[in-house]
Write a protein that holds these residues in place. Sequence first.
Motif, PDB file in Angstrom:
ATOM      1  N   GLY A 118       0.791  -1.228   0.000  1.00 26.18           N
ATOM      2  CA  GLY A 118       0.000   0.000   0.000  1.00 26.18           C
ATOM      3  C   GLY A 118       0.820   1.273   0.000  1.00 26.18           C
ATOM      4  O   GLY A 118       0.364   2.301   0.503  1.00 26.18           O
ATOM      5  N   ASP A 144       2.193   4.781  -0.688  1.00 21.64           N
ATOM      6  CA  ASP A 144       1.747   5.994  -1.365  1.00 21.64           C
ATOM      7  C   ASP A 144       2.927   6.949  -1.523  1.00 21.64           C
ATOM      8  O   ASP A 144       4.031   6.702  -1.023  1.00 21.64           O
ATOM      9  CB  ASP A 144       0.592   6.663  -0.620  1.00 21.64           C
ATOM     10  N   GLY A 145       2.697   8.053  -2.236  1.00 26.15           N
ATOM     11  CA  GLY A 145       3.777   8.980  -2.531  1.00 26.15           C
ATOM     12  C   GLY A 145       4.361   9.638  -1.300  1.00 26.15           C
ATOM     13  O   GLY A 145       5.579   9.847  -1.208  1.00 26.15           O
ATOM     14  N   ASP A 179      -2.387  -1.236  -4.778  1.00 25.32           N
ATOM     15  CA  ASP A 179      -2.692   0.189  -4.908  1.00 25.32           C
ATOM     16  C   ASP A 179      -3.193   0.719  -3.565  1.00 25.32           C
ATOM     17  O   ASP A 179      -4.099   0.136  -2.964  1.00 25.32           O
ATOM     18  CB  ASP A 179      -3.777   0.368  -5.974  1.00 25.32           C
ATOM     19  N   PRO A 180      -2.622   1.823  -3.051  1.00 29.12           N
ATOM     20  CA  PRO A 180      -3.074   2.339  -1.750  1.00 29.12           C
ATOM     21  C   PRO A 180      -4.561   2.674  -1.711  1.00 29.12           C
ATOM     22  O   PRO A 180      -5.182   2.620  -0.647  1.00 29.12           O
ATOM     23  CB  PRO A 180      -2.206   3.580  -1.532  1.00 29.12           C
ATOM     24  N   ALA A 181      -5.161   3.018  -2.861  1.00 28.42           N
ATOM     25  CA  ALA A 181      -6.595   3.315  -2.887  1.00 28.42           C
ATOM     26  C   ALA A 181      -7.422   2.088  -2.515  1.00 28.42           C
ATOM     27  O   ALA A 181      -8.517   2.211  -1.951  1.00 28.42           O
ATOM     28  CB  ALA A 181      -7.000   3.823  -4.268  1.00 28.42           C
ATOM     29  N   GLY A 217       6.161  -0.839  -4.498  1.00 30.21           N
ATOM     30  CA  GLY A 217       4.816  -0.885  -3.942  1.00 30.21           C
ATOM     31  C   GLY A 217       4.071  -2.156  -4.307  1.00 30.21           C
ATOM     32  O   GLY A 217       4.179  -2.659  -5.430  1.00 30.21           O
ATOM     33  N   GLU A 265      -2.347  17.801   3.837  1.00 29.99           N
ATOM     34  CA  GLU A 265      -2.784  16.568   3.170  1.00 29.99           C
ATOM     35  C   GLU A 265      -4.308  16.483   3.221  1.00 29.99           C
ATOM     36  O   GLU A 265      -4.881  15.966   4.180  1.00 29.99           O
ATOM     37  CB  GLU A 265      -2.154  15.360   3.870  1.00 29.99           C
ATOM     38  N   ASN A 299       4.613   8.511   1.818  1.00 30.20           N
ATOM     39  CA  ASN A 299       5.490   7.618   2.576  1.00 30.20           C
ATOM     40  C   ASN A 299       6.661   7.109   1.745  1.00 30.20           C
ATOM     41  O   ASN A 299       7.729   6.821   2.299  1.00 30.20           O
ATOM     42  CB  ASN A 299       4.675   6.457   3.140  1.00 30.20           C
ATOM     43  N   GLN A 300       6.495   7.019   0.435  1.00 33.83           N
ATOM     44  CA  GLN A 300       7.631   6.655  -0.409  1.00 33.83           C
ATOM     45  C   GLN A 300       8.748   7.685  -0.270  1.00 33.83           C
ATOM     46  O   GLN A 300       9.931   7.335  -0.179  1.00 33.83           O
ATOM     47  CB  GLN A 300       7.206   6.537  -1.872  1.00 33.83           C
ATOM     48  N   HIS A 348      -8.136  15.264   2.607  1.00 32.54           N
ATOM     49  CA  HIS A 348      -8.798  13.971   2.448  1.00 32.54           C
ATOM     50  C   HIS A 348     -10.125  14.087   1.710  1.00 32.54           C
ATOM     51  O   HIS A 348     -10.822  13.086   1.545  1.00 32.54           O
ATOM     52  CB  HIS A 348      -9.034  13.329   3.819  1.00 32.54           C
TER      53      HIS A 348
END
Length: 428
Positions: A10, A12-13, A35-37, A32, A374, A15-16, A376
């Motif tokens: 999972g 995402d950008g 998909d994180p979604a 990865g 960030e 945390n990457q 949501h």
Amino acid sequence: MGNKTVFVLGMDGFNQAKLERLSSARDCRFVGLIDPAEIMEAEYFPIDDMLARATAQVEAHETPPDALIGYVDFPVSTMLPILAQRFGLRAPSLEALLKCEHKYWSRLAQREIVPEHIPDFALVDPFADNAIAACSIAYPFWLKPVKSAGSYLGFRIDNDAAFEAALAEIRAHIGIFAEPFDRILDHATLPAEVANVGGRFCLAESLIGGEQCTIEGYVQDGNVHFFGLIDSIRAEGRSSFLRYQYPSILPRRAREQMEDISRRVLAHIDFDQSAFNVEFFWDAAADTVWLLEINTRIAQHHSDLFEKVDGVSNHEAAVNVALGREPQFPDGGGAFKYAACCFLRSYVDGIVGRVPSVDDVDALSREVPGIIFEPHVAPGTRLLDLTHQETYSYALALVYIGGDTPEELDQRYLLCRDRLDFDIRPAD
């Protein structure tokens, strides 16, 4: 290209970027999985399919895996040991992990070793005709599924009417986590006392209170290490979190109690080869702590806090433990003395009219250096339609800030709250 291949469930950008800034992981390539979604926004988790796709992706990759990590709750946390076992990678056993993630099993294990530091609790079958009469915990108490995430379907119960209303909501929505969690349980060897307690059960717990905080650490080859204590500050008169703040302002004796309890419980359940975070309440009047819950991963909302204060995020623990290396946490190597992850919330349903722009955030950054915004939600979002929200509010955005004192953090939070306007309009 790094010579260590680290798969991240999972990823995402945000945390990457944190992972790739780790100086200790310059020899790592982060890949990865899923998909994180599918994790953060989904209303259904096809666990068997997700495990199969993740397995196939690892097998098809040009280099074999050196490590597998994750930083979010269900389903990532529970998929990780299953996948790690398939590829011979470092991770806790699934059973040790479930003694933390399965709330009822976790309380049973905790009662065996630290009974004086946990609340009274009882199993509740929300589908039973006599669920209210059968509950042995006196009002008020908290009612929550044995597996959820982000306080989803967690209710404070003060009377029969509140109990009945909560049961109706739980019966309608518990399947989102219960069905995939039951698929995870199929992979585990369960003791008799939890063998028939699947994801559709709930736990009633008597109220505990005090100053809430979270201690982060890791277990490596049976040795427990701690690297930070974070205060969890709630909105006044509400159960919703206002912000997470690091470092904690609680006294050393409180932290020492938390470390002792964490060590004893983690050893008791044979938890090893993983980062963790344990949530506590410190009751100052009684000078004692209450164990709220154990999470089998780093807390992703804390990653920027550690980076701002210590110069390295908590991903340092996740990556290096998974690789069999010793994590290195400098003391105070960051740009700020204190840092916070702040929630911007709405306590009523509505439709988002606008979301703060990049220009809004840039203008605010002159007064709040280091701010990260960030969102949501997007314009037109109906708050009631957001997935996996806690019971009593809707999270509109996260704002990460730093400062030199807790008071400065508070001032900067209020400035962000006032300037970052979402214009929530009535839904009807």
